[in-house]
Enzyme design. Structure first.
Site, short mmCIF file in Angstrom:
data_model
loop_
_atom_site.label_atom_id
_atom_site.label_comp_id
_atom_site.label_asym_id
_atom_site.label_seq_id
_atom_site.Cartn_x
_atom_site.Cartn_y
_atom_site.Cartn_z
N GLU A 34 0.83 -1.21 0.00
CA GLU A 34 0.00 0.00 0.00
C GLU A 34 0.86 1.26 0.00
O GLU A 34 0.56 2.24 0.68
CB GLU A 34 -0.94 -0.01 1.21
CG GLU A 34 -1.93 -1.16 1.18
CD GLU A 34 -2.85 -1.18 2.38
OE1 GLU A 34 -2.88 -0.20 3.16
OE2 GLU A 34 -3.55 -2.20 2.54
N CYS A 35 1.91 1.25 -0.78
CA CYS A 35 2.90 2.31 -0.81
C CYS A 35 2.79 3.09 -2.13
O CYS A 35 2.35 2.54 -3.14
CB CYS A 35 4.29 1.67 -0.68
SG CYS A 35 5.69 2.80 -0.84
#
Length: 181
Positions: A34-35
């Site tokens: 989730e970067c």
């Protein structure tokens, strides 16, 4: 000492001795699902497909230390990477890369190649610099890993050749890998 002296856990908790990669060029990364850099998985998979038969391997270690951006279990992370990006390279167990609980392999890697700065041309570099400077005004002098998708290039003898921050383009990484192959 080389990376071949280390043992790590795969996504299922099995111990893997890194000496199984002797003779291969390795790209060791810490990742997150989730970067802002998660889309790099696409380029990494293409690179893997192109070079895997050339004595090359990517070894991926999910890390939740940077903004809780790898919140899932090992199985959830592997499923995400496979379904979204078709990842075929090994995804190991989630680890810490900094601090008292840092995976010894990553402590070694950081000791070999410290932080040298972000690529100023990358659009996320300024934001990373500002964010990190708020937490630690002296962060540029600390060798620790600063964010997800930091990569270490290892030669066929297990030596750490270079470190790539997440702001380095995959083409630059590919050039240096090809030079080692």
């Amino acid at each position: 000492m080389s990376i071949y002296d280390f043992k790590v856990k795969d996504a299922y908790g099995n111990i893997v001795n890194l000496d199984k990669y002797k003779g291969k060029v390795l790209l060791i990364i810490n990742s997150a699902t989730e970067c802002g850099f998660t889309s790099q998985y696409e380029g990494l998979q293409l690179l893997y497909e192109k070079l895997k038969g050339e004595k090359f391997e990517i070894i991926d270690f999910p890390c939740n230390q940077f903004g809780n951006q790898a919140p899932g279990t090992n199985a959830e992370i592997a499923s995400f990477c496979n379904s979204r990006f078709g990842i075929q390279f090994p995804i190991f167990g989630k680890i810490d890369v900094n601090g008292n609980n840092a995976e010894p392999l990553f402590s070694y890697l950081v000791g070999q190649k410290g932080f040298e700065g972000f690529d100023a041309k990358h659009p996320l570099s300024k934001g990373l610099d500002e964010m990190l400077a708020k937490v630690d005004p002296n962060y540029k002098n600390d060798p620790s890993i600063k964010w997800n998708f930091t990569k270490f290039l290892i030669d066929k003898n297990g030596n750490v050749v270079t470190r790539f921050e997440p702001t380095v383009d995959i083409e630059v990484i590919e050039e240096q890998i090809n030079a080692l192959l």
